[in-house]
Design a protein around this motif. Structure first.
Motif, PDB file in Angstrom:
ATOM      1  N   ASP A 193       0.928  -1.371   0.372  1.00 56.58           N
ATOM      2  CA  ASP A 193       0.063  -0.288  -0.253  1.00 56.58           C
ATOM      3  C   ASP A 193       1.043   0.776  -0.336  1.00 56.58           C
ATOM      4  OD1 ASP A 193      -2.463   1.531   0.259  1.00 56.58           O
ATOM      5  OD2 ASP A 193      -2.075   2.053   2.299  1.00 56.58           O
ATOM      6  N   SER A 194       0.424   2.416  -0.871  1.00 56.33           N
ATOM      7  CA  SER A 194       0.895   3.406  -0.427  1.00 56.33           C
ATOM      8  C   SER A 194       0.450   4.921  -0.424  1.00 56.33           C
ATOM      9  CB  SER A 194       2.067   3.617  -1.414  1.00 56.33           C
ATOM     10  OG  SER A 194       1.319   3.615  -3.091  1.00 56.33           O
ATOM     11  N   ALA A 195       0.728   6.006   0.066  1.00 57.68           N
ATOM     12  CA  ALA A 195      -0.222   6.895   0.743  1.00 57.68           C
ATOM     13  C   ALA A 195       0.373   8.273   0.170  1.00 57.68           C
ATOM     14  CB  ALA A 195      -0.933   7.212   1.624  1.00 57.68           C
ATOM     15  N   THR A 196       0.197   9.688  -0.720  1.00 55.67           N
ATOM     16  CA  THR A 196       0.731  10.654  -0.925  1.00 55.67           C
ATOM     17  C   THR A 196      -0.397  11.739  -0.135  1.00 55.67           C
ATOM     18  OG1 THR A 196      -0.569  10.809  -2.516  1.00 55.67           O
ATOM     19  CG2 THR A 196       1.847   9.635  -2.752  1.00 55.67           C
ATOM     20  N   GLY A 197       0.673  12.303   0.359  1.00 51.50           N
ATOM     21  CA  GLY A 197      -0.044  13.389   1.483  1.00 51.50           C
ATOM     22  C   GLY A 197       0.295  13.851   2.245  1.00 51.50           C
ATOM     23  N   ARG A 198       0.491  15.655   2.714  1.00 50.74           N
ATOM     24  CA  ARG A 198       1.445  15.950   3.949  1.00 50.74           C
ATOM     25  C   ARG A 198       0.236  14.155   4.927  1.00 50.74           C
ATOM     26  NH1 ARG A 198       6.475  17.048   6.305  1.00 50.74           N
ATOM     27  NH2 ARG A 198       6.111  18.525   7.740  1.00 50.74           N
ATOM     28  N   TYR A 199       1.484  13.962   5.770  1.00 49.66           N
ATOM     29  CA  TYR A 199       1.854  12.853   6.658  1.00 49.66           C
ATOM     30  C   TYR A 199       0.483  11.808   6.460  1.00 49.66           C
ATOM     31  CZ  TYR A 199       3.229  16.721   9.563  1.00 49.66           C
ATOM     32  OH  TYR A 199       4.412  18.192   9.887  1.00 49.66           O
ATOM     33  N   ALA A 200       0.846  11.418   5.478  1.00 44.20           N
ATOM     34  CA  ALA A 200      -0.209  10.028   4.654  1.00 44.20           C
ATOM     35  C   ALA A 200       0.863   9.442   5.546  1.00 44.20           C
ATOM     36  CB  ALA A 200       0.172  10.226   3.098  1.00 44.20           C
ATOM     37  N   VAL A 201      -0.531   7.717   5.437  1.00 44.36           N
ATOM     38  CA  VAL A 201      -0.685   6.565   6.511  1.00 44.36           C
ATOM     39  C   VAL A 201      -0.568   5.800   5.164  1.00 44.36           C
ATOM     40  CG1 VAL A 201      -1.309   5.305   7.884  1.00 44.36           C
ATOM     41  CG2 VAL A 201      -1.194   7.315   8.398  1.00 44.36           C
ATOM     42  N   ALA A 202       0.627   5.062   4.745  1.00 40.63           N
ATOM     43  CA  ALA A 202      -0.140   3.548   4.123  1.00 40.63           C
ATOM     44  C   ALA A 202       0.345   2.288   4.935  1.00 40.63           C
ATOM     45  CB  ALA A 202       1.039   3.128   3.255  1.00 40.63           C
ATOM     46  N   VAL A 203      -1.477   0.999   4.617  1.00 43.30           N
ATOM     47  CA  VAL A 203      -1.497  -0.064   5.707  1.00 43.30           C
ATOM     48  C   VAL A 203      -1.823  -1.189   5.137  1.00 43.30           C
ATOM     49  CG1 VAL A 203      -3.627  -0.477   7.402  1.00 43.30           C
ATOM     50  CG2 VAL A 203      -2.895   1.546   7.076  1.00 43.30           C
ATOM     51  N   CYS A 204      -1.032  -1.997   5.215  1.00 46.45           N
ATOM     52  CA  CYS A 204      -0.721  -2.822   4.166  1.00 46.45           C
ATOM     53  C   CYS A 204      -0.681  -4.686   5.391  1.00 46.45           C
ATOM     54  CB  CYS A 204       0.677  -3.339   3.597  1.00 46.45           C
ATOM     55  SG  CYS A 204       1.936  -2.903   4.203  1.00 46.45           S
TER      56      CYS A 204
END
Length: 137
Positions: A126-137
């Motif tokens: 999983d990946s996420a973009t943006g300030r303080y993004a959270v990736a959950v896998c």
């Protein structure tokens, strides 16, 4: 025993020995149901070295976390734009009959990614973009 029986016995013994040698200590990769002896690796990736929290399940299915996560390796992973990223891994051999796998990371930058591998096979990303993004896998 005649010559054919001796050769057959030797072949069976050699095959059995080969199977035993291969089977000892080798975990069977089950991407759906990891278990005792399977190797689990969590990979955390970010655009910055020092990040917020990270969480994962341990070899005993206990949840563990860091409030501040430092990713020591630079350049192993890149984004599609070519931007080099920071990364770090946590690996263990499962001691649980029913191993839970899951991880998360919150970046202090603008990009977060996590990956879960079981015996070297990627089972989640999983990946996420943006300030303080959270990736959950």
């Amino acid at each position: 025993m005649n010559k054919k029986q001796v050769v057959a016995a030797a072949a069976i013994t050699a095959a059995a020995t080969a199977n035993i040698a291969i089977g000892v200590g080798t975990a069977v990769a089950s991407t759906d149901n990891p278990t005792t002896g399977d190797r689990v690796t969590y990979v955390f990736i970010s655009d910055v070295a020092d990040n917020g929290s990270s969480n994962w399940f341990t070899a005993d299915n206990d949840q563990s976390s860091l409030t501040t996560t430092h990713l020591p390796t630079y350049g192993t992973y890149t984004r599609s734009s070519g931007t080099k990223l920071y990364s770090g891994t946590r690996s263990f051999t499962s001691r649980s009959t029913y191993q839970v796998t899951g991880a998360a990371i919150q970046t202090s930058g603008y990009y977060a990614e996590c990956r879960v591998l079981v015996n070297g096979v990627q089972v989640s990303v999983d990946s996420a973009t943006g300030r303080y993004a959270v990736a959950v896998c």
